[in-house]
Design an enzyme around this catalytic site. Structure first.
Site, PDB file in Angstrom:
ATOM      1  N   GLU A 188     -55.731 -27.015 -33.193  1.00 24.81           N
ATOM      2  CA  GLU A 188     -56.519 -26.154 -32.550  1.00 24.81           C
ATOM      3  C   GLU A 188     -55.592 -25.488 -31.260  1.00 24.81           C
ATOM      4  O   GLU A 188     -55.388 -24.107 -31.078  1.00 24.81           O
ATOM      5  CB  GLU A 188     -57.642 -26.450 -31.863  1.00 24.81           C
ATOM      6  CG  GLU A 188     -58.660 -26.930 -32.814  1.00 24.81           C
ATOM      7  CD  GLU A 188     -58.674 -28.285 -33.286  1.00 24.81           C
ATOM      8  OE1 GLU A 188     -57.732 -29.077 -33.176  1.00 24.81           O
ATOM      9  OE2 GLU A 188     -59.808 -28.995 -33.579  1.00 24.81           O
ATOM     10  N   ARG A 243     -58.389 -38.878 -22.912  1.00 22.62           N
ATOM     11  CA  ARG A 243     -59.676 -38.687 -22.246  1.00 22.62           C
ATOM     12  C   ARG A 243     -59.609 -39.275 -20.988  1.00 22.62           C
ATOM     13  O   ARG A 243     -60.550 -39.016 -20.230  1.00 22.62           O
ATOM     14  CB  ARG A 243     -60.743 -39.452 -23.119  1.00 22.62           C
ATOM     15  CG  ARG A 243     -60.659 -40.669 -23.550  1.00 22.62           C
ATOM     16  CD  ARG A 243     -61.560 -41.270 -24.645  1.00 22.62           C
ATOM     17  NE  ARG A 243     -61.401 -42.603 -25.130  1.00 22.62           N
ATOM     18  CZ  ARG A 243     -60.697 -42.963 -26.161  1.00 22.62           C
ATOM     19  NH1 ARG A 243     -59.884 -41.554 -26.530  1.00 22.62           N
ATOM     20  NH2 ARG A 243     -60.241 -44.040 -26.390  1.00 22.62           N
ATOM     21  N   GLU A 329     -65.871 -41.674 -27.403  1.00 26.09           N
ATOM     22  CA  GLU A 329     -64.663 -41.720 -28.151  1.00 26.09           C
ATOM     23  C   GLU A 329     -64.150 -43.263 -27.732  1.00 26.09           C
ATOM     24  O   GLU A 329     -63.481 -43.839 -28.467  1.00 26.09           O
ATOM     25  CB  GLU A 329     -63.779 -40.774 -27.694  1.00 26.09           C
ATOM     26  CG  GLU A 329     -62.576 -40.749 -28.483  1.00 26.09           C
ATOM     27  CD  GLU A 329     -61.694 -39.428 -28.416  1.00 26.09           C
ATOM     28  OE1 GLU A 329     -62.081 -38.199 -28.781  1.00 26.09           O
ATOM     29  OE2 GLU A 329     -60.562 -39.344 -27.663  1.00 26.09           O
ATOM     30  N   HIS A 360     -86.972 -28.977 -18.066  1.00 26.99           N
ATOM     31  CA  HIS A 360     -87.569 -28.031 -18.576  1.00 26.99           C
ATOM     32  C   HIS A 360     -87.209 -28.084 -20.141  1.00 26.99           C
ATOM     33  O   HIS A 360     -87.540 -27.015 -20.940  1.00 26.99           O
ATOM     34  CB  HIS A 360     -87.543 -26.606 -18.123  1.00 26.99           C
ATOM     35  CG  HIS A 360     -88.211 -26.658 -16.627  1.00 26.99           C
ATOM     36  ND1 HIS A 360     -89.428 -26.265 -16.542  1.00 26.99           N
ATOM     37  CD2 HIS A 360     -87.774 -26.959 -15.428  1.00 26.99           C
ATOM     38  CE1 HIS A 360     -89.708 -26.336 -15.254  1.00 26.99           C
ATOM     39  NE2 HIS A 360     -88.796 -26.753 -14.649  1.00 26.99           N
TER      40      HIS A 360
HETATM   41  O1  F6P Z   1     -60.346 -35.408 -29.709  1.00 21.55           O
HETATM   42  C1  F6P Z   1     -59.408 -36.246 -30.042  1.00 21.55           C
HETATM   43  C2  F6P Z   1     -58.168 -36.323 -29.532  1.00 21.55           C
HETATM   44  O2  F6P Z   1     -57.333 -37.026 -29.908  1.00 21.55           O
HETATM   45  C3  F6P Z   1     -58.399 -36.783 -28.061  1.00 21.55           C
HETATM   46  O3  F6P Z   1     -58.177 -38.110 -27.603  1.00 21.55           O
HETATM   47  C4  F6P Z   1     -57.334 -35.942 -27.248  1.00 21.55           C
HETATM   48  O4  F6P Z   1     -57.573 -35.756 -26.015  1.00 21.55           O
HETATM   49  C5  F6P Z   1     -57.361 -34.660 -28.001  1.00 21.55           C
HETATM   50  O5  F6P Z   1     -57.498 -34.963 -29.196  1.00 21.55           O
HETATM   51  C6  F6P Z   1     -56.380 -33.505 -27.660  1.00 21.55           C
HETATM   52  O6  F6P Z   1     -55.028 -34.096 -27.918  1.00 21.55           O
HETATM   53  P1  F6P Z   1     -53.881 -33.479 -27.300  1.00 21.55           P
HETATM   54  O7  F6P Z   1     -53.944 -33.728 -25.925  1.00 21.55           O
HETATM   55  O8  F6P Z   1     -52.730 -34.355 -27.942  1.00 21.55           O
HETATM   56  O9  F6P Z   1     -53.677 -32.331 -27.913  1.00 21.55           O
END
Ligand code: F6P
Length: 507
Positions: A188, A243, A329, A360
Site C-alpha cells: 500500500e 507498532r 497485533e 450515544h
Molecule cells: O500491519 C502489519 C505491519 O507489518 C505492521 O506491523 C507495520 O507497522 C505495518 O505493517 C507497516 O509496515 P512497514 O512500516 O514496513 O511499511
C-alpha cells in the site's frame, strides 16, 4: 473495608497521572494473587531483559528497544554490547536540523517556495501512532502556535480516495512527502509513494523529487532504489517494532515538521518518564504493571474478552485505533513464546471512541448487555466521566426504581445489574509530555500482559501471512490482465471470486 478505604487503597499516582482501579471486580487479595502470578511468570526478569537489550523477540531474533528511542542523550542502553543511544540521538539531531530548515524556509521546494504542507505516507505502525499523536497535540497551546500556517496529512489506504483526499487543495510546489515504511516493501505504502512521486514529477519535473520527497525506513538500500537521496532518509533499526515505532523517526520526523522538534522532544520526555517508572517502581505502585495485571485478570480469570478505551477528550479520538493495533497485533497469539499451543486465550478485543460520542453509540451494551471492562481516560482540564464509572459499578436495583414510582412493566428494562468493571486514568492535561506518558503506559501495559501470558508480543506472523497471500493474489491479477493467464493455484472459493472480479472489471 469501607468504600472510601477501598478507593484509597486502589489509587496510584505517578508524575501527575492518577490511576483509580477501585471499580474493578478485584480486591487487594486479588491483587496479591496477581503479584504471585507475575512472579511465577518471571515478569520482573522479562522487563529487565527487555531493558537490557536481550533478544526477547525470539522468533525474529531481535531485541525490543523502543525505550531507547526516548532515552536521555547521556543514557546507556546496550544491544549486543553496543550502546544504541548515540545512534538514536544522531537521527534525532538530523531530524531537528532538517525540520528546522524546512520550517524556516532554509530548505525550499524545487521552485523556491517554502514547504508548508507535509503528507506522511505509511500504514499500520507507520501511520496509526503518528496520527494519534498529531491529533492529540491539537489541544496543546504551544503545539497549536508552532503549527500555525502548516498542514500535516496522513496517507495510508490503498483506496485511491485516500490519495485524492490527501492532495486535495495542496500544491506540489509547497508540499513535502515523507514516505514512512520500516521495510520499504509494504504494498500500500509503495503504491501511494509511486503515485505521489508521479504527482510531483508531473507538476514540477522529475528533478523535483529530490527536494519534495524524503523517507523514514530501516531499509536505506530500497529508499535509494526508489529514487530518494539517502542523505534525505531518516533511519531506524530492526529492534523497533512497527507498532512501537512512533517515537522513532516514523513519528518524530512528520511531527517535528508540523510542530517543531522542541514540542516533540517533550513528548519523548513524557514517554521516557514512564519507561523509568515501569523499570524501577514496585509492582503495587507501577502503573503499566497494575494495568497489565488487571487486564489479564479480566480476560483470563473473569472471561471478559473485550476492552473499551474511552477517552473524554476529542483530541484523543485516534488513541483507541492506535492501541487497537499495539494490543491486538502484539497479544493476539495462539502459542507460547516457545511455540506450544496455549490452553487459554490471549489478547483483548480493543475498541473505543471518545466520550461523550460513545455514550450515544455503544454504551447501552456496556450498561445492560455484555460486560466490557472500560478504561476511562480524562484530563483534569476537560470533561469528566466520573458518574459513569459509578453507574457501571453500582447499577440500579428494582427496589430503587420502585421507590422512584417507575411503572412495573418498565422495571426490568430500567434495572442495571452493576458490578461492571472500569478503571480511570486522570491526566493533568493533554500536552505533548502527557501524550508521551499515555502512550508509554499503554505500550508497557500490553507488554506486561504478553509477558504474563507467556507469549511473544513483538512478532506478527499472522499479518505476515496475510501480506504473502495478498502478494499471490496481486501477481495473479496482473498475470491474468496483462498476459491473459488463467486463474490457478487457488482453492475453489478464491478462484471463483478472482474470476468474477476479472470478468466484471474487464468491462
Ligand atoms: O500491519 C502489519 C505491519 O507489518 C505492521 O506491523 C507495520 O507497522 C505495518 O505493517 C507497516 O509496515 P512497514 O512500516 O514496513 O511499511
Amino acid at each position: 473495608m469501607s468504600d472510601t478505604e477501598r478507593c484509597k487503597s486502589m489509587m496510584v499516582e505517578f508524575d501527575g497521572i492518577l490511576l483509580d482501579y477501585s471499580r474493578q471486580i478485584a480486591n487487594l487479595d486479588t491483587l496479591n494473587k496477581l503479584y504471585n502470578l507475575a512472579e511465577a511468570a518471571h515478569l520482573k526478569e522479562k522487563i529487565n531483559r527487555m531493558f537490557n537489550g536481550e533478544r526477547i523477540n525470539s522468533t525474529e531474533n531481535r531485541p525490543v528497544l523502543h525505550i531507547a528511542l526516548r532515552a536521555p542523550r547521556d543514557s546507556v542502553i546496550n544491544s549486543d554490547g553496543k550502546n544504541v543511544v548515540p545512534d538514536v540521538w544522531q537521527v534525532l539531531d538530523k531530524i531537528r536540523d532538517f525540520s528546522e530548515r524546512v520550517r524556516s524556509g532554509a530548505w525550499v521546494g524545487d521552485t523556491g517556495k517554502v514547504l508548508k504542507d507535509v503528507i506522511a505516507i505509511g500504514i499500520g505502525g507507520s501511520f496509526l501512532g503518528p496520527l494519534f499523536v498529531h491529533t492529540s497535540l491539537q489541544t496543546d497551546p504551544e503545539a497549536i502556535e508552532f503549527a500555525r500556517g502548516r498542514q500535516l496529512r496522513f496517507l495510508a489506504n490503498v483506496d485511491p480516495i485516500d490519495v485524492a483526499r490527501n492532495i486535495a487543495g495542496l500544491n506540489p510546489e509547497t508540499t513535502l512527502v515523507v514516505v514512512v515504511s520500516k521495510t520499504f516493501t509494504t504494498a500500500e505504502t509503495m503504491l501511494n509513494a509511486r503515485t505521489l512521486r508521479e504527482w510531483i514529477s508531473a507538476a514540477l519535473g522529475p528533478q523535483a523529487v529530490a527536494k519534495h520527497m524524503v523517507a523514514v525506513s530501516t531499509n536505506l538500500t530500497l529508499v535509494e532504489k526508489f529514487g530518494i537521496d539517502p542523505n534525505n532518509a531518516f533511519a531506524f533499526w530492526d529492534w523497533v517494532g512497527g507498532r512501537y515505532s512512533v517515537c522513532s523517526a516514523v513519528g518524530v520526523l512528520p511531527l517535528s515538521l508540523q510542530y517543531g522538534f522542541s514540542v516533540v522532544e517533550k513528548f519523548l520526555k513524557g514517554a521516557s518518564s514512564i519507561d523509568q517508572h515501569f523499570y524501577s517502581a514496585p509492582f503495587e505502585k507501577n502503573l503499566p504493571v497494575l494495568l497489565g495485571l488487571l487486564s489479564v485478570w479480566n480476560v483470563s480469570f473473569l472471561g471478559y474478552p473485550a476492552r473499551a478505551i474511552l477517552p473524554y477528550s476529542q483530541a484523543l479520538e485516534k488513541f483507541a485505533p492506535h492501541i487497537q493495533q499495539v494490543s491486538m497485533e502484539s497479544n493476539g497469539k495462539g502459542v507460547s513464546i516457545d511455540g506450544v499451543p496455549l490452553p487459554y486465550e490471549t489478547g483483548e478485543i480493543d475498541f473505543g471512541e471518545p466520550g461523550t460520542n460513545g455514550q450515544h453509540s455503544f454504551y447501552q451494551l456496556i450498561h445492560q448487555g455484555r460486560v466490557i471492562p472500560c478504561d476511562f481516560i480524562g484530563t483534569v482540564k476537560s470533561q469528566q466521566p466520573v458518574y459513569l464509572k459509578d453507574a457501571l459499578a453500582y447499577g440500579k436495583t428494582a427496589e430503587q426504581l420502585l421507590k422512584e414510582n417507575v411503572p412495573h412493566p418498565l422495571i426490568p428494562h430500567k434495572t442495571f445489574s452493576g458490578n461492571r468493571p472500569s478503571l480511570s486514568l486522570l491526566l493533568p492535561s493533554l500536552n505533548a509530555y502527557n501524550i508521551g506518558q499515555l502512550l508509554a503506559i499503554y505500550e508497557h501495559r500490553i507488554a506486561v500482559e504478553g509477558f504474563v501470558w507467556g507469549i511473544n508480543s513483538f512478532d506478527q506472523w499472522g499479518v505476515e501471512l496475510g501480506k504473502s497471500l495478498a502478494t499471490q493474489v496481486r501477481k495473479q491479477l496482473h498475470a491474468s490482465r496483462k498476459k491473459g493467464e488463467p486463474v490457478e493455484g487457488f482453492n475453489f472459493s478464491t478462484t471463483t471470486m478472482l474470476k468474477r472480479y476479472l470478468e466484471e472489471s474487464a468491462d
